[in-house]
Structure formats: structure tokens, C-alpha cells
Design a protein around this motif. Structure first.
Motif, PDB file in Angstrom:
ATOM      1  N   VAL A  81       4.507   5.669  13.056  1.00 15.97           N
ATOM      2  CA  VAL A  81       4.670   4.366  12.428  1.00 15.97           C
ATOM      3  C   VAL A  81       4.050   4.413  11.022  1.00 15.97           C
ATOM      4  CG1 VAL A  81       2.574   3.465  13.566  1.00 15.97           C
ATOM      5  CG2 VAL A  81       4.299   1.870  12.756  1.00 15.97           C
ATOM      6  N   PRO A  82       4.710   3.843  10.027  1.00 16.83           N
ATOM      7  CA  PRO A  82       4.188   3.906   8.665  1.00 16.83           C
ATOM      8  C   PRO A  82       2.797   3.302   8.514  1.00 16.83           C
ATOM      9  CG  PRO A  82       6.490   3.260   8.607  1.00 16.83           C
ATOM     10  CD  PRO A  82       6.075   3.238  10.063  1.00 16.83           C
ATOM     11  N   ALA A  83       2.010   3.891   7.614  1.00 11.64           N
ATOM     12  CA  ALA A  83       0.679   3.392   7.252  1.00 11.64           C
ATOM     13  C   ALA A  83       0.686   3.133   5.758  1.00 11.64           C
ATOM     14  CB  ALA A  83      -0.380   4.438   7.598  1.00 11.64           C
ATOM     15  N   ILE A  84       0.317   1.912   5.352  1.00 11.09           N
ATOM     16  CA  ILE A  84       0.421   1.511   3.946  1.00 11.09           C
ATOM     17  C   ILE A  84      -0.928   1.001   3.466  1.00 11.09           C
ATOM     18  CG2 ILE A  84       1.628  -0.009   2.332  1.00 11.09           C
ATOM     19  CD1 ILE A  84       3.764  -0.177   4.776  1.00 11.09           C
ATOM     20  N   PRO A  85      -1.608   1.778   2.626  1.00 13.51           N
ATOM     21  CA  PRO A  85      -2.902   1.310   2.104  1.00 13.51           C
ATOM     22  C   PRO A  85      -2.716   0.110   1.174  1.00 13.51           C
ATOM     23  CG  PRO A  85      -2.574   3.681   1.712  1.00 13.51           C
ATOM     24  CD  PRO A  85      -1.255   3.115   2.121  1.00 13.51           C
TER      25      PRO A  85
ATOM     26  N   GLY B  85       7.798  -3.688  21.335  1.00 19.71           N
ATOM     27  CA  GLY B  85       8.256  -3.153  20.059  1.00 19.71           C
ATOM     28  C   GLY B  85       7.144  -2.555  19.240  1.00 19.71           C
ATOM     29  N   MET B  86       5.897  -2.767  19.678  1.00 16.90           N
ATOM     30  CA  MET B  86       4.756  -2.250  18.914  1.00 16.90           C
ATOM     31  C   MET B  86       3.784  -1.577  19.868  1.00 16.90           C
ATOM     32  SD  MET B  86       4.115  -5.153  16.015  1.00 16.90           S
ATOM     33  CE  MET B  86       3.757  -6.533  17.097  1.00 16.90           C
ATOM     34  N   PRO B  87       4.193  -0.428  20.411  1.00 14.75           N
ATOM     35  CA  PRO B  87       3.386   0.219  21.443  1.00 14.75           C
ATOM     36  C   PRO B  87       1.994   0.615  20.942  1.00 14.75           C
ATOM     37  CG  PRO B  87       5.062   1.722  20.593  1.00 14.75           C
ATOM     38  CD  PRO B  87       5.363   0.368  20.032  1.00 14.75           C
TER      39      PRO B  87
ATOM     40  N   ALA C 281       6.400  -2.997   2.855  1.00 11.25           N
ATOM     41  CA  ALA C 281       6.573  -2.219   4.091  1.00 11.25           C
ATOM     42  C   ALA C 281       8.065  -2.049   4.351  1.00 11.25           C
ATOM     43  CB  ALA C 281       5.871  -2.918   5.249  1.00 11.25           C
ATOM     44  N   VAL C 282       8.691  -1.231   3.538  1.00 10.49           N
ATOM     45  CA  VAL C 282      10.156  -1.119   3.603  1.00 10.49           C
ATOM     46  C   VAL C 282      10.655  -0.531   4.914  1.00 10.49           C
ATOM     47  CG1 VAL C 282      10.752  -1.133   1.159  1.00 10.49           C
ATOM     48  CG2 VAL C 282       9.915   0.991   2.202  1.00 10.49           C
ATOM     49  N   ARG C 283       9.785   0.179   5.608  1.00 13.89           N
ATOM     50  CA  ARG C 283      10.168   0.668   6.940  1.00 13.89           C
ATOM     51  C   ARG C 283       9.247   0.078   8.001  1.00 13.89           C
ATOM     52  NH1 ARG C 283      11.013   7.074   5.309  1.00 13.89           N
ATOM     53  NH2 ARG C 283      12.155   6.632   3.385  1.00 13.89           N
ATOM     54  N   GLY C 284       8.716  -1.091   7.736  1.00 17.36           N
ATOM     55  CA  GLY C 284       7.770  -1.704   8.659  1.00 17.36           C
ATOM     56  C   GLY C 284       6.469  -0.926   8.670  1.00 17.36           C
ATOM     57  N   GLY C 285       5.691  -1.121   9.741  1.00 20.43           N
ATOM     58  CA  GLY C 285       4.469  -0.343   9.875  1.00 20.43           C
ATOM     59  C   GLY C 285       3.213  -1.156   9.675  1.00 20.43           C
ATOM     60  N   ILE C 286       2.115  -0.426   9.502  1.00 19.62           N
ATOM     61  CA  ILE C 286       0.784  -1.018   9.518  1.00 19.62           C
ATOM     62  C   ILE C 286       0.181  -0.984   8.122  1.00 19.62           C
ATOM     63  CG2 ILE C 286      -1.549  -0.719  10.426  1.00 19.62           C
ATOM     64  CD1 ILE C 286      -0.012   0.653  12.886  1.00 19.62           C
TER      65      ILE C 286
ATOM     66  N   HIS D 252       9.132  -8.483  -7.616  1.00 20.27           N
ATOM     67  CA  HIS D 252       9.740  -7.804  -6.474  1.00 20.27           C
ATOM     68  C   HIS D 252       9.642  -8.645  -5.200  1.00 20.27           C
ATOM     69  CE1 HIS D 252      10.322  -4.164  -8.777  1.00 20.27           C
ATOM     70  NE2 HIS D 252       9.072  -4.233  -9.191  1.00 20.27           N
ATOM     71  N   ALA D 253      10.585  -8.424  -4.301  1.00 17.04           N
ATOM     72  CA  ALA D 253      10.637  -9.220  -3.073  1.00 17.04           C
ATOM     73  C   ALA D 253       9.624  -8.723  -2.049  1.00 17.04           C
ATOM     74  CB  ALA D 253      12.050  -9.143  -2.482  1.00 17.04           C
ATOM     75  N   GLY D 254       9.375  -7.422  -2.016  1.00 16.18           N
ATOM     76  CA  GLY D 254       8.462  -6.872  -1.025  1.00 16.18           C
ATOM     77  C   GLY D 254       9.037  -6.923   0.371  1.00 16.18           C
ATOM     78  N   ALA D 255       8.217  -6.532   1.338  1.00 12.42           N
ATOM     79  CA  ALA D 255       8.602  -6.568   2.750  1.00 12.42           C
ATOM     80  C   ALA D 255       7.316  -6.569   3.561  1.00 12.42           C
ATOM     81  CB  ALA D 255       9.446  -5.327   3.093  1.00 12.42           C
ATOM     82  N   PRO D 256       7.195  -7.512   4.496  1.00 12.94           N
ATOM     83  CA  PRO D 256       5.927  -7.608   5.229  1.00 12.94           C
ATOM     84  C   PRO D 256       5.757  -6.470   6.220  1.00 12.94           C
ATOM     85  CG  PRO D 256       7.531  -9.147   6.114  1.00 12.94           C
ATOM     86  CD  PRO D 256       8.181  -8.503   4.925  1.00 12.94           C
ATOM     87  N   PRO D 257       4.533  -6.003   6.409  1.00 12.05           N
ATOM     88  CA  PRO D 257       4.273  -5.011   7.461  1.00 12.05           C
ATOM     89  C   PRO D 257       4.336  -5.674   8.837  1.00 12.05           C
ATOM     90  CG  PRO D 257       2.226  -5.759   6.509  1.00 12.05           C
ATOM     91  CD  PRO D 257       3.313  -6.422   5.714  1.00 12.05           C
ATOM     92  N   ASP D 258       4.358  -4.852   9.886  1.00  8.04           N
ATOM     93  CA  ASP D 258       4.351  -5.401  11.250  1.00  8.04           C
ATOM     94  C   ASP D 258       2.968  -5.897  11.645  1.00  8.04           C
ATOM     95  OD1 ASP D 258       7.095  -4.810  11.830  1.00  8.04           O
ATOM     96  OD2 ASP D 258       6.514  -2.696  11.923  1.00  8.04           O
ATOM     97  N   ALA D 259       1.962  -5.268  11.073  1.00 11.03           N
ATOM     98  CA  ALA D 259       0.592  -5.672  11.372  1.00 11.03           C
ATOM     99  C   ALA D 259      -0.281  -5.304  10.183  1.00 11.03           C
ATOM    100  CB  ALA D 259       0.087  -4.954  12.625  1.00 11.03           C
TER     101      ALA D 259
END
Lengths: 469, 469
Positions: B75-79, B14-16, B92-97, B46-53
Motif C-alpha cells: 500500500v502506498p506511503a506518502i510523507p 478494503g484496508m487489511p 494520494a493518486v493511488r490511495g494509501g497511507i 491542483h485537485a489532489g487526492a485524499p489518502p485512505d488513512a
């Protein structure tokens, strides 16, 4: 705009948009050669290029309708203020329609408790300050010319007060803009600050008409200081003068103006403005504040000047003396011209980090000497921004080429010092060739923005963003 | 980041991109639940959302390589800076790093003669001022938290000194940015001003990580004033206090700070910080300058306060008294929390033209009363920017809904006064729903810029620019 001037029309077949413009604006459309020629360039050495027509809208809605016509016919639209650009911002290099905004010159609101005003883009800086006089407020940005505030917004203008009050970047609160598709937006609310989204205001400030037409401007204004005093001080070397500038700022003195003139410029001002100050590197100061505060600032600044070998600190406390002094500063362009009768003025500017200003000026003076060219130098010293007025016989191709080459070296010198190719004149056509050297890959970001907002490439095409081919 | 934490991995299938990140950064990649959870949101309700990594790069080149991996895999990148955002900027509303930049915290250059510093984005404001202490310079922008300067750049932060020194907008000279395709640009040279092209610096300031990752920041710094004094004054009404603010600025007093607290906030500070000032609408002042200048400013300000019904102007001239006062101001969040044990703090902010501030605060106080909600109010009064700290039991859905509704009314009230939905907290997820109401068609310009610069929509997706669907 008379019936007669219409006789100088190209065939209407080549201008399928002309009837639409006439239906919209009646006789506020001109294709007269003289009118077109008046709108071909600014106040510089550039050749410019006349537009196919000039329109004189009187409202945002009219500007929007003109831009929609331009979009429909894929014809360039070029906003025009007072025609005082120094880098050929208004040249119609691909033909098209010049939108002369000088008739949109109403002051729409003065909000004294909010320290802002709302104006149309054709209002000039002097007109605004005249209007504000009784409110206790003033607008500080003062490029040499009595430019329109629309033009000053478009070129991110500054001037002598920027060291204290900032540039157009800092003093525009919000803009109304006609987008390249004719839609009308506001870039921000009238609140003094905001974190709500991309800073479209700052994107449009300095965008030189390439992303839309500014049709309304909300500007920050400032309280007129209770007391003002000015002073002049001569130095032995450029470096001594600039060291005094740096130390004055380090000392926390909130100097309102700190302007530098080199020996050649002072010589020109002695002759033209009858200044009796020596022809030596010179600083012009102005202090704003309470009477006691101004006095204290001046005493501190004068002791710093003395420590750097400055001569007598000559006061100009009376309003007449101050006016005379600053008139001499603002007349420096004409004083320069008088140094070499028959020559044209070729103004250029660069801006470097303050620590490099003295070196950059000194190297440029040496370069001038070696090139056999004459160019007085003025600097907005607190900002690291300096101007040359090259005095060039435009009918001498060798001299023109030498001037061009000197300007290129000047920009490279500024770049090597982490400076910029223009502190306040803008890119226009004149500095277009330096954009890639200055910005590298960031130019492709600018090009992407330009393409996204103006996909038909109708807004002032050929300016600011170089062709990345 | 230990071997153990890797056991909490989702399947690598799931995380190539995971192996590529590990090859690049070794153990500076984490998928541990605790680490991901730590990066899910900021300091708000706010509730937030955890990133995948979460990755911990140490150089611009590593950030660039991470972003290239993100681009390749869509894949999303979130500073991420210090995690002190108030509007859920990092969820990380759409997951990502999540790219945690806290390890990039070097101060690269201090240019005392140029009044600038060059830093990495993980440097915090307190770290910077600690480092500058012996140079005679300081950096004035002070949001409540000891935020990273990268995060402060991304949200266009300000704080208590903005009335004199401006916000991040005014104090960022230049940025190094990793673009969404991994290329590295600089937005400007180190010159103090420039007219060379679009103002990319200001475009990136406040862009909330949606257009790239800021990896280096050149900031303007200011001389530490020779003298500082502070004072506190109570007023009978909010309107009296705000009138004093307006008149203080109109008088040209270059006040460094002029902060307002309402009666509820003062009551909270009396209890929490042992302030002995009355629980009434109150102004906190700070003056910067020479000893004589500061004295003169304070005398003028106190007479203006008195004319507006202000009580005793209580000085805090010693460094200890001043620190105590400003610590109370900066602790106002915790003081607020202590008003209602068990409640969570729900901070929100709006900003209106100064002339409307008193009215906007008064209407909001009435709205709070009617809603049965408690929220102390602080204002950066010189900017028209005020904060509520709603005290909400988050396990009570009715109370949450009431808070949400009150915040919506607050934004509508600010909009009706030509204000903005946020003066300094930013949009993030929290204020996204207000963007179209605030900006109208200008939102489509923002969307066009976003699409042009980040066509793959990998940079902090779902934030700042609403879905125009």
C-alpha cells in the motif's frame, strides 16, 4: 602505440575486443607494457594493477563506442585522468580497458554572465585557470596535484579553498555521462539550480567511474576578488589553533582559506621551502574581497588569533609573498618526503566535525609517537579535514604493517567522532574496507544503485562499493 | 482521530492494514474524511487526492513500522510535512497511507562549534530560527511558506537567500531515512564534507518522498551577520535590472539577497503592503557583513544600479524598515491575489541561466499579454529563478486551459534556454509531464534508481518519475 609496442600483446584470442577497438580508434589503442604500467595506479603507496589495454578517445561518441564494446564483451572499463589519485582508483583489479581521457582537454564554453564554463574531462585545474585569467573569473578547487577536472569530479575533490567556495560537489552544475550501456545523458540543465528530479549530478560527482564515464563538465566559476591578502600565525598548541579557526568562522569572517600545519610539517617546510616561521602549530590564512574588506577581515582574524595565544600575525600582502607562502603549502608533500630520504609518501585523510578536529589531531600525534612513525599533518582546518603523509620504507614489511594499522585506527577514531574515512581522497581500493563501518546498511543502497545502473559490472569494478557477498 | 471519525471508515476488508496501524499507533491513525481531505494536496491549484488513512508517528521507529506495514500490504506511503507543496506532491493518486510528520518536530542538537543542527523533519524553518536566536546562528533557506524542513528537504527548496547561502542541496549535511523496506539508514556522517561513496544525502534531497521517508536531518547553519542592510531600486526595463544583477555578482559583491519584482507585482505590493516604490521593474537587495563591509557593498551595488539606469537607491537600514520590506516580498503571493478578487493563485516557477533571465521574463510578459492572463512575476534574480502567480478563476474551464497552455509554453521557453522546468517547487504531479523533455534518457536512470530502491513502488507512487511504459 607503435607497431613495436604491439609485439607485447597477449594473444588476441584472450582479448576478442581488441580488433574492435583498433577498428574504432586505430593507433589510439595501446597494449604496450609501459603504457599499461603507466595507467596501473595513482600517486600513492598502492601497488595498482595494469589494464589489458589503454585507449585514447577524442570525443564523447568514441567513449560511448568504447563502452559499448566493453559491455558487449563484459570487459571492465576504467576512466583515467592524470593518474594522481591517492587511493588506487584506477587499478585494473579485474583487468580491462583503461579509458585515458587526457586528450579530451578542450574548454568548450566560457559563459561569463552565467558564471559557468563547459569543459572536457581532461582539462586540468591549472589549465582552466590559465584560460580564465582574462575573464575576471577563476575556478577555486585546488587539490594538491594539477589533476584533471574529470578526475576531480569523480573523486569529489576539494582543497584549500573549500571553506569559502565549497568542493566539487558544490561547483559542478551539470555533467555529460556515457552510461554503462553506452547511452549518453546529461545530468542537468545549465540553470544554477533545479528541483526537477533526482540529483544525478551529485550522484555522479564522487562516483569514481563506477556508474559511467564523465565526458563533459559544466562548472561554476567565481569572480576573481579585487583584493587578496594572506597571513601566517603560530600557536602554542593544536587546540589553540583550532579554537581560533572555530571563532573566526563564528565571527562571520568569510575566510577564503584557513589551513593548519602541525609542528612536524612546519619543520619540514622550514627545511624544504625555506619558510622562516617557527616549527609550531600554524595557521595559514587567505582573505578575499575589496581592499577595505580584506583589511577588516584580517584585523578581526588576527585579534581572534591573539586571544587564542597566537604569535605575531605575519602578513603576506604582496603577490610574491603570497605565492611563496602557498607554494610552501602546496609543496608540503615534497617537504615531508625530504624529512626522511629513502622513504615513500603514504598520504591519507579523514574529516571530522570541527569541534573534534583538535582532539582528533592530538590523539593521532600521540598514536604516531607510540607507533614510532613519522607523518607530518596538514589540515583544511575550516572543514575539519586533515591529512597525514606517512613516511614509510616500503621495503620494510613491519613498517608497512604499522602504517596500515595506524591508518585503520585513524579511521576508527574519525568514525567515533562522527567523522568520515575520507574528506577528499575518495574510496578507490584503499578505503574500501571502511565502507561498511562508515555507512552500515546505507552501503546496500549504494550497491543497489550500482547494480541498477551497471548490471554487467563493467564500470571500474571492485571500487567504492564493497562486496556484500 | 476520535471514535466518531472512525465511523466514516470504508469497510476494513478494503484496508487489511488498518488494524495493524491501530495496534501500532492507537488513536494516532485517522480515516476521518476531514483529516484525509486536509492531507489531499498542498497550497496550489491542483485537485489532489485524499489518502485512505493518515498516521501521526512520533519516532523514527514508528515510521519504520508503518512503512513495513505498507510494504507487507503493498500500500502506498506518502510523507507529509506542512502541506505547503506547490506541485501536488502529497496527492494520494493511488490511495494509501499519508505519514504526517508534523508531530516529529523536536530540535535534537545544536552544535554551535560545528555550525550544524540535528532536527526532526516536522520542525519548520521559522521554529528552527526562533530556537537558534540566542546562539548567534541562523538557517537561511526561506521558501515563501513556513514549511517543514522535511518537506523542504524533499523538494530541494530554496528562497531569497540562495544566491549567497545555497539551497537545501547545499545545506543538508546528513539524513536519517526510513527505506521502502523499513530499514533505517544514515546517508552520511556529520563531517562537513566527505568523499566516501555515493552522495546519498544529495540523492534524497529533492527525491520528494519517492525513495523513503526522511526522519532526521542534520543541517548546516550560519553565523548571524553582525550588520545587515537592505535597499530597493527601480529600473526602467527588466533587462536593465537583470544587467545590474549580473554586474553586481561579477563585481564580487557577496550579496545575500537580490530579488526582482516586475511592474505588475510592484503594483500589487503598493496596494497590499503599502509600499510607496514605483510600479516598475524593481530590485530588492540585502547585504550581510560587518558594518563597514555592508556599507561598502551597498555603495558598490548602488553605483552599478545607477550605471544601469536605476533610480534612487532607497535604504532600509533599520530593522523595522528591513522587516517591512521583506514582509512585502514574502507577502507578494497575497498581494498578487488581491489584484483580482475571486481568482485563485496558480504559482509556477522555472529557472534559466542568468544571461537569459531578462529575455525569458520579457517573452513571458508578452505571452501573458497575448493570452489575456494576469500574473505578477518575482525572481530570485541571482539564481535565474522566477515565479509567476497566475490569477485564475478556477470555475472557468477556458481560463484554466489558457493557464495550463501558458505554463507549458513557459517550460518550453526555459528548456530552449538550457533552463529547468522548476528551480525550487519540485516535480510532484504538476511538472511530471515535462520530465522527459527536460532530461531525455536521464529519466531512465532515475527510473532505474527508483525501481532499485523501491521495487514494490510504495513510496509516494506516481510522482517525480514519469511512467516510461
Amino acid at each position: 602505440m607503435s607497431a613495436e609496442s604491439h609485439s607485447q600483446l597477449p594473444a588476441v584470442g584472450g582479448m576478442p575486443w581488441l580488433e574492435e577497438l583498433r577498428t574504432l580508434l586505430g593507433n589510439r589503442v595501446s597494449v604496450a607494457a609501459a603504457v599499461r604500467d603507466h595507467h596501473r595506479t595513482g600517486v600513492s603507496h598502492h601497488a595498482g594493477a595494469p589494464p589489458d589495454a589503454v585507449v585514447f578517445p577524442e570525443s564523447t561518441e568514441e567513449v560511448s563506442a568504447v563502452v559499448r564494446i566493453c559491455a558487449r564483451h563484459r570487459v571492465p572499463a576504467i576512466p583515467f585522468g592524470t593518474g594522481t589519485s591517492a587511493e588506487d582508483h584506477v587499478a585494473a583489479v579485474r583487468g580491462g580497458i583503461c579509458i585515458d581521457l587526457s586528450g579530451m582537454n578542450c574548454i568548450l564554453a566560457v559563459n561569463t554572465e552565467d558564471f559557468d564554463v563547459v569543459i572536457q574531462p581532461g582539462v586540468t585545474r591549472k589549465q582552466l585557470n590559465e584560460h580564465l585569467r582574462d575573464t575576471g573569473l577563476f575556478f577555486p578547487i585546488d587539490p594538491g596535484a594539477d589533476a584533471s577536472l574529470g578526475g576531480m569530479t569523480a573523486t569529489r575533490a576539494s582543497g584549500t579553498n573549500a571553506v569559502r567556495y565549497g568542493t566539487m560537489r558544490d561547483n559542478v552544475v551539470s555533467l555529460q555521462v556515457v552510461l554503462p550501456d553506452g547511452r549518453i545523458i546529461r545530468t542537468a540543465r545549465r540553470a544554477r539550480k533545479s528541483s526537477a528530479g533526482y540529483d544525478l549530478t551529485r550522484l555522479y560527482v564522487g562516483s569514481e567511474g563506477t556508474l559511467g564515464v564523465v565526458t563533459e563538465i559544466t562548472l561554476r566559476v567565481h569572480p576573481i576578488p579585487e583584493a587578496i591578502s594572506a597571513a601566517v600565525c603560530s600557536f602554542t598548541t593544536v587546540a589553540d589553533a583550532i579554537d581560533a579557526v572555530i571563532q573566526t568562522i563564528q565571527a562571520g569572517i568569510p575566510v577564503a582559506r584557513i589551513e593548519f600545519m602541525d609542528a612536524v610539517q612546519m619543520q619540514a617546510c622550514r627545511a624544504y621551502s625555506k619558510l622562516d616561521h617557527p616549527a609550531a602549530p600554524t595557521l595559514f590564512y587567505e582573505f578575499h574581497g575589496t581592499p577595505a574588506g580584506v583589511e577588516e577581515q584580517a584585523v578581526l582574524a588576527s585579534s581572534i588569533a591573539a586571544e587564542n595565544g597566537g604569535g605575531i600575525f605575519r602578513w603576506a600582502s604582496s603577490s610574491e609573498d603570497r605565492s611563496r607562502l602557498w607554494k610552501a603549502r602546496h609543496d608540503s608533500y615534497f617537504a615531508a618526503l625530504a624529512l626522511r630520504p629513502g622513504a615513500s609518501g603514504w598520504p591519507t585523510d579523514v574529516c571530522v566535525p570541527l569541534s573534534r578536529l583538535a582532539e582528533c589531531v592530538a590523539l593521532t600525534v600521540a598514536d604516531l609517537k607510540e607507533s614510532g612513525l613519522v607523518a607530518p599533518i596538514c589540515a583544511h582546518a575550516g572543514d575539519g579535514n586533515f591529512h597525514l603523509i606517512l613516511l614509510i620504507r616500503m621495503d620494510d614489511p613491519d613498517e608497512r604493517a604499522a602504517a596500515e594499522a595506524l591508518c585503520d585506527r585513524l579511521v576508527r577514531r574519525a568514525h567515533a567522532m562522527d567523522g568520515t574515512c575520507t574528506g577528499e581522497h575518495g574510496i578507490g581500493l584503499g578505503k574500501l574496507k571502511h565502507m561498511i563501518e562508515e555507512h552500515g546498511d546505507a552501503v546496500s543502497v549504494m550497491a543497489a544503485i550500482k547494480h541498477a545502473l551497471d548490471p554487467l559490472e563493467i564500470m571500474n569494478p571492485g571500487k567504492l562499493v564493497p562486496d556484500l557477498g
